[in-house]
Enzyme design. Structure first.
Site: not given
Ligand code: FAD
Length: 517
Positions: A89, A151, A265
């Site tokens: 994400h 969120d 918020e």
């Molecule tokens: P990924 O996109 O898969 O990875 C993100 C980064 O972290 C990459 O660099 C990856 O290599 C690294 N990573 C992933 N897993 C690990 C691990 N286990 N160990 C070490 N590194 C790792 N953020 C907020 O803070 N608050 C919010 O309210 C919020 N709302 C969101 C709503 C939506 C619809 C979306 C799309 C994003 C939102 N985000 C929010 C952003 C979100 O927190 C970040 O994009 C987060 O990185 C997404 O998590 P993911 O598991 O999909 O990570």
């Protein structure tokens, strides 16, 4: 798929790694966990933002932290990179293999695991790839829940802890990275280390907010509290930005369990029309609120919505109305613009998922998302309002724009994430969707103009979920924290093989650690 076909594909995966990265010996145990299935490789080449692409050689489905450590050791020796993918994400390819380089994506979500809840210690151990929604469901069985949220709950624990993890609870509890007791981490050298404030503390703080640069989180020990049962959720409107921010800042300063709110918020409304947005259907369809009926006196045609919640247990239901009434009297919103709803705690926390399902059903979820998230210091938020909300944005936003303040003293300065140098700073999040190429170009250009405005006006904003393309920009982002960030990189991932999609450090295949330092 038939076993024989799968075996051929897996052999192909290994051969592909051997041929393309010149790596001679991959541990046989890893072979069954690597996939080169086209659809999997394709899925691991893009993320939610749909703005970048980076194709991995293979996708790994690990069974344990040791499997990940083996792969990282192979990468360390073999000169290919490794990116953990939580739920994919990210917006700008942060979880992908950097375009044009060779690497393996670890699909962290392919293993599940919320361990048992420790009621006495008030914590839960979870696998790094686990989704927050599943952490919530598991802990609620014990009447407990984590304290700080995002969120949206369909994000992985490792993914949000690599950034910060923020929502309306952060003003009081701090970001999610302030609510972790212990981690298991696979470093860029392939070691599996347990770390906390007491042990391997440099690694612990490096990894929290560390953008995946120092290690892969395989287990996190998350702090819990007794879960509330219900939530009173209020929205009030402002046409005056100074009054809006004054009230927000007042609310985040309130101390004492009885008076303090649980979530604060806010968002900006510049579009004509209804004040609902995809993040949450709050205002009842039978009672739509037309901006035009409210913004006659709006300051520059822009309205601001403050939203807050108070959690409670069923036995407190009688007093909640009075508590909210007592609080509303202290606020300076547009008279008669109070909107209230009441719902179970889990429905409140999972509110964005409902909106996701709606957008998915209309084909509006899987579209490019040129999102921009900024931390803006309190002292410059009025300038930001004038220059951006009432200036650059025009009257079409294409998605929600969040704005809420947080207290810096809830952020541990030893963690890797950087925030503005003021006691209070705001998150401003432009969460926009581009339905066609023209819209994408328009919104991307607007983002560039917003960043330029901040730069020219010396607002000293910091990007949250940062995205830069040159090392100089990264050095500017970290400012006087860059030296620490760099030396942590040299300590924990000297060959720069982890999370290359962040584009912070150049990845040099086959280079040895000394040569790169
Ligand atoms: P990924 O996109 O898969 O990875 C993100 C980064 O972290 C990459 O660099 C990856 O290599 C690294 N990573 C992933 N897993 C690990 C691990 N286990 N160990 C070490 N590194 C790792 N953020 C907020 O803070 N608050 C919010 O309210 C919020 N709302 C969101 C709503 C939506 C619809 C979306 C799309 C994003 C939102 N985000 C929010 C952003 C979100 O927190 C970040 O994009 C987060 O990185 C997404 O998590 P993911 O598991 O999909 O990570």
């Amino acid at each position: 798929m038939k076993m024989a076909v799968r075996l051929v594909l897996l052999t192909f995966a290994i051969c592909r790694l051997i041929v393309t990265v010149g790596f001679t010996v991959l541990p046989t145990e890893l072979q069954s966990q690597l996939s080169v299935d086209n659809s999997e490789v394709e899925a691991a080449s893009v993320d939610f933002g749909m703005l970048d692409k980076g194709e991995p050689l293979a996708v790994m489905h690990p069974g344990s932290a040791d499997d990940i450590a083996q792969l990282v050791r192979a990468a360390y020796e073999g000169g290919f990179s490794v990116s953990a993918r939580g739920h994919g994400h990210s917006i700008n390819g942060q979880g992908l293999i950097k375009r044009g380089t060779k690497g393996v994506v670890i699909d962290m979500g392919s293993k599940k695991g919320v361990g048992s809840v420790c009621e006495k210690g008030m914590y839960v151990d979870v696998w790094g790839g686990e989704l927050w929604i599943n952490v919530l469901k598991a802990t609620l069985q014990y009447g407990l829940a984590p304290m700080s949220w995002t969120d949206y709950l369909y994000l992985s624990v490792g993914g949000t802890l690599s950034n910060a993890g923020i929502s309306g609870q952060a003003f009081h509890h701090g970001p999610q990275i302030s609510n972790v007791h212990q981690l298991d981490v696979v470093t860029g050298k392939g070691e599996v280390l347990t770390c906390s404030e007491e042990s391997n503390s440099e690694l612990f703080h490096a990894v929290l907010g560390g953008l995946g640069q120092f290690g892969i989180i395989t287990r996190a020990r998350i702090a819990l509290e007794p879960a509330p049962q219900r939530v009173r959720w209020i929205r009030v409107l402002y046409s005056n930005f100074a009054k809006f921010t004054k009230d927000q800042e007042y609310l985040i300063s309130v101390e004492g369990n009885k008076e303090r709110l649980d979530y604060i918020e806010g968002f900006v409304i510049v579009d004509e029309g209804l004040i609902n947005n995809w993040r949450s259907s709050f205002f009842s369809p039978s009672n739509p609120v037309k901006i035009s009926s409210l913004n006659k006196n709006a300051d520059g045609g822009v309205l601001y919505c403050l939203e807050f919640t108070k959690n409670y247990h069923q036995h407190q239901a009688d007093s909640i109305d009075q508590e909210i009434e007592a609080l509303l009297i202290k606020l300076d919103f547009i008279p008669a613009s109070v909107f209230t709803t009441d719902l179970p705690y889990v429905d409140f926390l999972d509110r964005v998922h409902k909106a996701e399902l709606k957008l998915r059903s209309k084909g509006l979820w899987e579209v490019p998302h040129p999102w921009l998230n900024l931390f803006v210091p309190k002292s410059r938020i009025v300038d930001f309002d004038k220059g951006v909300f009432k200036g650059i944005l025009g009257n079409k936003t294409s998605g929600p724009i969040l704005i809420y303040p947080m207290n810096k003293d809830k952020w541990d300065q030893r963690n890797s994430v950087v925030t503005p140098e003021e006691d209070v700073f705001y998150l401003v999040a432009f969460l926009r969707s581009a339905l066609d190429d023209e819209a994408l170009e328009y919104l991307s250009d607007q983002n560039r103009r917003i960043l330029k405005f901040c730069n020219d006006a010396e607002i000293n904003a910091k990007q949250y979920l940062p995205h830069y393309t040159t090392q100089q920009e990264w050095m500017d982002h970290f400012g006087d924290r860059w030296d620490q960030f760099y030396s942590r990189k040299m300590q924990f991932d000297p060959r720069r093989i982890l999370a290359t999609g962040q584009r912070i450090f150049e990845f040099h295949p086959h280079a040895n650690a000394n040569a790169m330092q």
